[in-house]
Design a protein around this motif. Structure first.
Motif, mmCIF file in Angstrom:
data_model
loop_
_atom_site.group_PDB
_atom_site.id
_atom_site.type_symbol
_atom_site.label_atom_id
_atom_site.label_comp_id
_atom_site.label_asym_id
_atom_site.label_seq_id
_atom_site.Cartn_x
_atom_site.Cartn_y
_atom_site.Cartn_z
ATOM 1 N N UNK A 279 -6.762 -9.851 1.657
ATOM 2 C CA UNK A 279 -5.765 -10.577 2.570
ATOM 3 C C UNK A 279 -4.870 -10.701 2.922
ATOM 4 N N UNK A 280 -3.969 -10.580 2.013
ATOM 5 C CA UNK A 280 -2.704 -10.825 2.646
ATOM 6 C C UNK A 280 -2.455 -9.602 2.844
ATOM 7 N N UNK A 281 -2.826 -7.859 3.172
ATOM 8 C CA UNK A 281 -2.766 -7.467 3.829
ATOM 9 C C UNK A 281 -3.167 -7.022 5.375
ATOM 10 N N UNK A 282 -4.408 -7.804 5.367
ATOM 11 C CA UNK A 282 -4.956 -8.600 6.515
ATOM 12 C C UNK A 282 -3.585 -9.214 7.302
ATOM 13 N N UNK A 283 -3.401 -10.892 7.039
ATOM 14 C CA UNK A 283 -2.155 -11.110 7.701
ATOM 15 C C UNK A 283 -1.092 -10.957 7.462
ATOM 16 N N UNK A 284 -0.021 -9.849 7.054
ATOM 17 C CA UNK A 284 1.261 -8.930 7.702
ATOM 18 C C UNK A 284 0.420 -7.569 8.398
ATOM 19 N N UNK A 285 -0.832 -7.532 8.913
ATOM 20 C CA UNK A 285 -1.107 -6.059 10.084
ATOM 21 C C UNK A 285 -1.312 -6.827 11.164
ATOM 22 N N UNK A 286 -2.126 -8.413 10.476
ATOM 23 C CA UNK A 286 -3.022 -8.894 11.865
ATOM 24 C C UNK A 286 -4.658 -8.299 12.434
ATOM 25 N N UNK A 287 -4.846 -7.358 11.330
ATOM 26 C CA UNK A 287 -6.346 -6.968 11.526
ATOM 27 C C UNK A 287 -6.475 -6.223 10.478
ATOM 28 N N UNK A 288 -7.804 -6.270 10.553
ATOM 29 C CA UNK A 288 -8.406 -5.514 8.869
ATOM 30 C C UNK A 288 -7.846 -4.981 8.240
ATOM 31 N N UNK A 289 -7.171 -4.813 7.485
ATOM 32 C CA UNK A 289 -6.371 -3.214 6.940
ATOM 33 C C UNK A 289 -7.459 -2.096 6.555
ATOM 34 N N UNK A 290 -7.127 -0.881 6.755
ATOM 35 C CA UNK A 290 -7.855 0.155 5.953
ATOM 36 C C UNK A 290 -7.688 0.576 5.064
ATOM 37 N N UNK A 291 -8.224 1.738 4.493
ATOM 38 C CA UNK A 291 -8.035 1.813 3.105
ATOM 39 C C UNK A 291 -6.681 2.688 2.814
ATOM 40 N N UNK A 292 -5.833 2.774 3.987
ATOM 41 C CA UNK A 292 -5.083 3.887 3.762
ATOM 42 C C UNK A 292 -3.718 2.802 3.587
ATOM 43 N N UNK A 293 -3.932 1.360 3.603
ATOM 44 C CA UNK A 293 -3.399 0.763 3.415
ATOM 45 C C UNK A 293 -3.086 0.098 1.932
ATOM 46 N N UNK A 294 -4.276 0.476 1.363
ATOM 47 C CA UNK A 294 -4.479 0.050 -0.191
ATOM 48 C C UNK A 294 -4.281 1.275 -0.915
ATOM 49 N N UNK A 295 -3.645 2.294 -0.236
ATOM 50 C CA UNK A 295 -3.664 3.598 -1.148
ATOM 51 C C UNK A 295 -2.294 2.976 -0.570
ATOM 52 N N UNK A 296 -1.520 2.503 -0.091
ATOM 53 C CA UNK A 296 -0.070 2.251 0.214
ATOM 54 C C UNK A 296 0.692 1.194 -0.933
ATOM 55 N N UNK A 297 -0.773 0.668 -1.023
ATOM 56 C CA UNK A 297 -0.269 -0.425 -1.937
ATOM 57 C C UNK A 297 -0.347 0.380 -3.471
ATOM 58 N N UNK A 298 -1.564 0.914 -3.984
ATOM 59 C CA UNK A 298 -1.235 1.281 -5.103
ATOM 60 C C UNK A 298 -0.723 2.332 -5.434
ATOM 61 N N UNK A 299 0.208 2.887 -4.631
ATOM 62 C CA UNK A 299 0.880 3.620 -5.179
ATOM 63 C C UNK A 299 1.725 2.496 -5.367
ATOM 64 N N UNK A 300 2.609 2.253 -5.160
ATOM 65 C CA UNK A 300 3.917 1.404 -5.597
ATOM 66 C C UNK A 300 3.682 0.585 -7.113
ATOM 67 N N UNK A 301 2.228 -0.049 -7.249
ATOM 68 C CA UNK A 301 1.330 -0.677 -8.146
ATOM 69 C C UNK A 301 2.213 0.999 -9.479
ATOM 70 N N UNK A 302 1.242 1.345 -9.010
ATOM 71 C CA UNK A 302 1.773 3.224 -10.338
ATOM 72 C C UNK A 302 2.505 3.495 -10.578
ATOM 73 N N UNK A 303 3.988 3.371 -9.049
ATOM 74 C CA UNK A 303 5.178 3.666 -10.116
ATOM 75 C C UNK A 303 5.979 2.587 -10.288
ATOM 76 N N UNK A 304 5.473 1.096 -10.047
ATOM 77 C CA UNK A 304 6.521 0.555 -10.906
ATOM 78 C C UNK A 304 6.498 0.388 -12.382
ATOM 79 N N UNK A 305 4.523 0.072 -12.912
ATOM 80 C CA UNK A 305 4.462 0.496 -14.052
ATOM 81 C C UNK A 305 5.261 1.541 -14.755
ATOM 82 N N UNK A 306 5.315 2.647 -13.934
ATOM 83 C CA UNK A 306 5.485 4.018 -14.916
ATOM 84 C C UNK A 306 7.121 3.507 -14.879
#
Length: 372
Positions: A279-306
């Motif tokens: 939902x937040x990605x849709x608002x940021x992009x002003x369109x439906x987010x692709x799987x690539x947007x979720x990949x970007x989010x997960x990348x930072x989530x992993x790095x932040x945890x590490x």
């Protein structure tokens, strides 16, 4: 290097932030639409990390560089970030670009978490410094080949341009189809105009055509030519690399771009985290987010945890890949060694074969999923 201003504020040099270098294709000949989605996911995750206290009280910061699908730009960015003291490198969509970045990261001892590139041979030799979220090409494209066989296709034409990525994909398809009674008929797009592809398809008696070519061209012209040829009214057109995922595909082709199956890396249903992020990605992009947007989010989530667990020390970050256990937007993320792949690999993100519904090209239909 032509780089856009960092989206998360001015680049700090006083050591007050923990910095991650972000590789994204934002200008041509890079696939800017994919880059924009990747960057949106990276940025949203950074914002969420900082809203929850950052990294031990220090803000997380992205240093963004536009690769424009140029491996040399990516390698130069990694060199720059090594000098600047970034904690890790993230991102990139194009496989040949990610491969150049991975090679430099390995040489320089800089952790690199690749978001979206799928080429199996992301590095020439095994490395401890590189990990990847996207499924390896051999994994996803075998699932796609099984989809083709299950749909009754045995003579499959592959319209391919010259590149390491397309050649690797064609080889995966050919090697998986042949023992199962399928044939991959390769069409060299250096020698064929889009209209001439139709004659080849008729002559070869192909029942499916796969687009292993760039978008928008020649992919758009090939699809238009095939759709308008009455001899090919029953042929299936497919795009395993995922071109139809983005809104630009539908805008270019309209109804002609529907019913073209492609791979995307999403579960059938998102978790509560995934739904919130979507939902937040849709608002940021002003369109439906692709799987690539979720990949970007997960990348930072992993790095932040590490980084929270081990600090910004590069060697400790690289040593932590096998101990990662992070709840991402698309499932629990863990890295392991996978035969034939030299980087730490999430094995595996969920895989779908989907297409755009001819009755509503903005809606996706799931045709096959893995795991089932």
């Amino acid at each position: 290097m032509n780089a856009p201003p960092p989206p998360s504020g001015a680049e700090r040099t006083d050591g007050s932030s923990v910095r991650i270098g972000a590789l994204v294709p934002l200008t041509r000949p890079g696939w800017g639409e994919a880059g924009r989605h990747l960057l949106a996911g990276l940025e949203l995750a950074v914002s969420d990390v900082n809203d929850s206290g950052g990294i031990a009280g220090r803000p997380l910061e992205l240093l963004v560089r536009d690769t424009a699908a140029d491996p040399r730009r990516a390698a130069a960015a990694v060199d720059e970030w090594a000098r600047l003291g970034v904690a890790a490198v993230a991102g990139e969509y194009h496989s040949v670009v990610a491969r150049a970045a991975a090679a430099r990261a390995d040489v320089l001892g800089l952790p690199f978490l690749c978001s979206s590139a799928v080429l199996d041979a992301l590095t020439e030799q095994p490395t401890e410094w590189v990990a990847r979220l996207a499924p390896a090409q051999s994994h996803g494209w075998r699932i796609y080949a099984d989809f083709l066989l299950g749909a009754g296709h045995r003579r499959i034409a592959v319209a391919a341009e010259p590149s390491v990525y397309w050649a690797s994909g064609a080889r995966v398809l050919r090697d998986h189809l042949a023992p199962r009674g399928g044939t991959a008929i390769e069409l060299d797009m250096r020698a064929l105009a889009p209209a001439a592809v139709c004659d080849e398809l008729v002559g070869q008696r192909a029942t499916a055509l796969l687009l292993l070519v760039g978008h928008p061209e020649p992919a758009v012209s090939i699809v238009r030519s095939v759709r308008r040829d009455q001899r090919l009214s029953g042929i299936m057109v497919g795009a395993p690399a995922g071109q139809p995922e983005f809104a630009g595909w539908a805008a270019s082709l309209g109804g002609d771009g529907a019913a073209i199956p492609f791979l995307r890396y999403l579960p059938e249903r998102l978790s509560p985290l995934g739904a919130r992020v979507g939902a937040a990605l849709r608002e940021r992009l002003a369109e439906a987010p692709s799987f690539v947007a979720f990949e970007g989010y997960d990348t930072v989530a992993v790095l932040a945890d590490v980084l929270r667990a081990h600090g910004a020390d590069r060697a400790r970050t690289a040593a932590s890949w096998p101990r990662v256990a992070v709840e991402g937007t698309r499932g629990r993320i863990r890295f392991s060694r996978t035969p034939g792949i030299g980087v730490w690999q999430w094995a595996w993100a969920p895989v779908q074969v989907v297409d755009r519904d001819p009755a509503d090209p903005d809606r996706f239909r799931i045709l096959r999923r893995h795991p089932v």
